[in-house]
Design a protein around this motif. Sequence first.
Motif, PDB file in Angstrom:
ATOM      1  N   ALA A 138       0.832  -1.203   0.000  1.00 53.98           N
ATOM      2  CA  ALA A 138       0.000   0.000   0.000  1.00 53.98           C
ATOM      3  C   ALA A 138       0.868   1.254   0.000  1.00 53.98           C
ATOM      4  N   PHE A 139       0.229   2.393  -0.200  1.00 53.52           N
ATOM      5  CA  PHE A 139       0.932   3.671  -0.190  1.00 53.52           C
ATOM      6  C   PHE A 139       0.123   4.652   0.659  1.00 53.52           C
ATOM      7  N   PRO A 140       0.124   4.433   1.988  1.00 59.08           N
ATOM      8  CA  PRO A 140      -0.700   5.272   2.867  1.00 59.08           C
ATOM      9  C   PRO A 140      -0.133   6.679   2.993  1.00 59.08           C
ATOM     10  N   ILE A 187       4.910   9.075 -15.246  1.00 63.42           N
ATOM     11  CA  ILE A 187       6.153   8.904 -14.501  1.00 63.42           C
ATOM     12  C   ILE A 187       5.853   8.791 -13.005  1.00 63.42           C
ATOM     13  N   LYS A 188       4.928   9.607 -12.510  1.00 63.98           N
ATOM     14  CA  LYS A 188       4.552   9.548 -11.096  1.00 63.98           C
ATOM     15  C   LYS A 188       3.940   8.193 -10.739  1.00 63.98           C
ATOM     16  N   ARG A 189       3.052   7.691 -11.600  1.00 66.47           N
ATOM     17  CA  ARG A 189       2.423   6.392 -11.339  1.00 66.47           C
ATOM     18  C   ARG A 189       3.469   5.285 -11.263  1.00 66.47           C
ATOM     19  N   ILE A 190       4.407   5.300 -12.188  1.00 67.55           N
ATOM     20  CA  ILE A 190       5.454   4.285 -12.202  1.00 67.55           C
ATOM     21  C   ILE A 190       6.296   4.379 -10.932  1.00 67.55           C
ATOM     22  N   ASP A 227       4.299   3.142  -7.873  1.00 67.36           N
ATOM     23  CA  ASP A 227       4.111   1.701  -7.932  1.00 67.36           C
ATOM     24  C   ASP A 227       5.396   0.970  -7.557  1.00 67.36           C
ATOM     25  N   CYS A 228       6.526   1.418  -8.068  1.00 66.97           N
ATOM     26  CA  CYS A 228       7.805   0.785  -7.739  1.00 66.97           C
ATOM     27  C   CYS A 228       8.148   0.977  -6.264  1.00 66.97           C
ATOM     28  N   PHE A 229       7.828   2.142  -5.724  1.00 64.66           N
ATOM     29  CA  PHE A 229       8.100   2.421  -4.316  1.00 64.66           C
ATOM     30  C   PHE A 229       7.254   1.526  -3.422  1.00 64.66           C
ATOM     31  N   ARG A 230       5.998   1.293  -3.786  1.00 68.74           N
ATOM     32  CA  ARG A 230       5.113   0.426  -2.994  1.00 68.74           C
ATOM     33  C   ARG A 230       5.735  -0.951  -2.792  1.00 68.74           C
ATOM     34  N   GLY A 231       6.316  -1.480  -3.860  1.00 69.02           N
ATOM     35  CA  GLY A 231       6.900  -2.815  -3.789  1.00 69.02           C
ATOM     36  C   GLY A 231       8.139  -2.896  -2.930  1.00 69.02           C
ATOM     37  N   LEU A 236      12.131   2.557 -17.038  1.00 69.45           N
ATOM     38  CA  LEU A 236      11.977   3.379 -15.847  1.00 69.45           C
ATOM     39  C   LEU A 236      11.808   2.517 -14.601  1.00 69.45           C
ATOM     40  N   ARG A 237      11.026   1.449 -14.713  1.00 69.95           N
ATOM     41  CA  ARG A 237      10.837   0.551 -13.569  1.00 69.95           C
ATOM     42  C   ARG A 237      12.159  -0.100 -13.154  1.00 69.95           C
ATOM     43  N   ALA A 238      12.921  -0.546 -14.119  1.00 71.75           N
ATOM     44  CA  ALA A 238      14.204  -1.187 -13.814  1.00 71.75           C
ATOM     45  C   ALA A 238      15.161  -0.198 -13.157  1.00 71.75           C
ATOM     46  N   GLU A 239      15.186   1.016 -13.648  1.00 68.54           N
ATOM     47  CA  GLU A 239      16.067   2.024 -13.078  1.00 68.54           C
ATOM     48  C   GLU A 239      15.645   2.396 -11.660  1.00 68.54           C
ATOM     49  N   LEU A 240      14.349   2.507 -11.428  1.00 68.71           N
ATOM     50  CA  LEU A 240      13.858   2.802 -10.081  1.00 68.71           C
ATOM     51  C   LEU A 240      14.153   1.653  -9.124  1.00 68.71           C
ATOM     52  N   ALA A 241      14.046   0.426  -9.599  1.00 69.97           N
ATOM     53  CA  ALA A 241      14.372  -0.727  -8.751  1.00 69.97           C
ATOM     54  C   ALA A 241      15.838  -0.669  -8.323  1.00 69.97           C
ATOM     55  N   GLN A 242      16.722  -0.298  -9.245  1.00 66.01           N
ATOM     56  CA  GLN A 242      18.140  -0.142  -8.902  1.00 66.01           C
ATOM     57  C   GLN A 242      18.336   0.983  -7.895  1.00 66.01           C
ATOM     58  N   LEU A 243      17.621   2.067  -8.082  1.00 62.38           N
ATOM     59  CA  LEU A 243      17.727   3.204  -7.176  1.00 62.38           C
ATOM     60  C   LEU A 243      17.270   2.824  -5.773  1.00 62.38           C
ATOM     61  N   TRP A 244      16.141   2.115  -5.656  1.00 61.49           N
ATOM     62  CA  TRP A 244      15.660   1.689  -4.334  1.00 61.49           C
ATOM     63  C   TRP A 244      16.658   0.750  -3.683  1.00 61.49           C
ATOM     64  N   GLU A 245      17.286  -0.133  -4.483  1.00 62.57           N
ATOM     65  CA  GLU A 245      18.290  -1.050  -3.939  1.00 62.57           C
ATOM     66  C   GLU A 245      19.485  -0.266  -3.394  1.00 62.57           C
TER      67      GLU A 245
END
Length: 140
Positions: A19-21, A79-82, A85-89, A115-124
Amino acid sequence: MSGPPAIHSSEVDLLADAAFPRTARLLKASDFARLRGISRRIGTRHFSAEVAANTLTCARLGLAISKRVSKKAVRRNRIKRIARDCFRGMRGALPAVDILLIARSSADLEQNAVLRAELAQLWERIATLNGTRAAGTMRD
């Protein structure tokens, strides 16, 4: 006729983690301003993130997708939705930090999967930070 499928408690826990409360969002201008002054900057090709520790128990996300990225709101919202969504995970795996995600203009032209792959790397990268303020940065 049968009703909707039953949801088990383990599935509810997984849904709650994704979720994204409101507590996981940067909402106040003062939160954004605080990040600008004390944060550590991490960059990728299409995004820049400013990260600073918070006193809460979870990571919070703020988005800055300006008209410089795209004049069209539909494209900025994509871009915001992506990003959300990536942050939620990844939210459960992140330390207690505030993150201001800033999109670069190149993000508008890129495919969703990239964009999703790059955000996943950033979160890591953020998850592996052992300190949110590096010594010797230019922001001293």
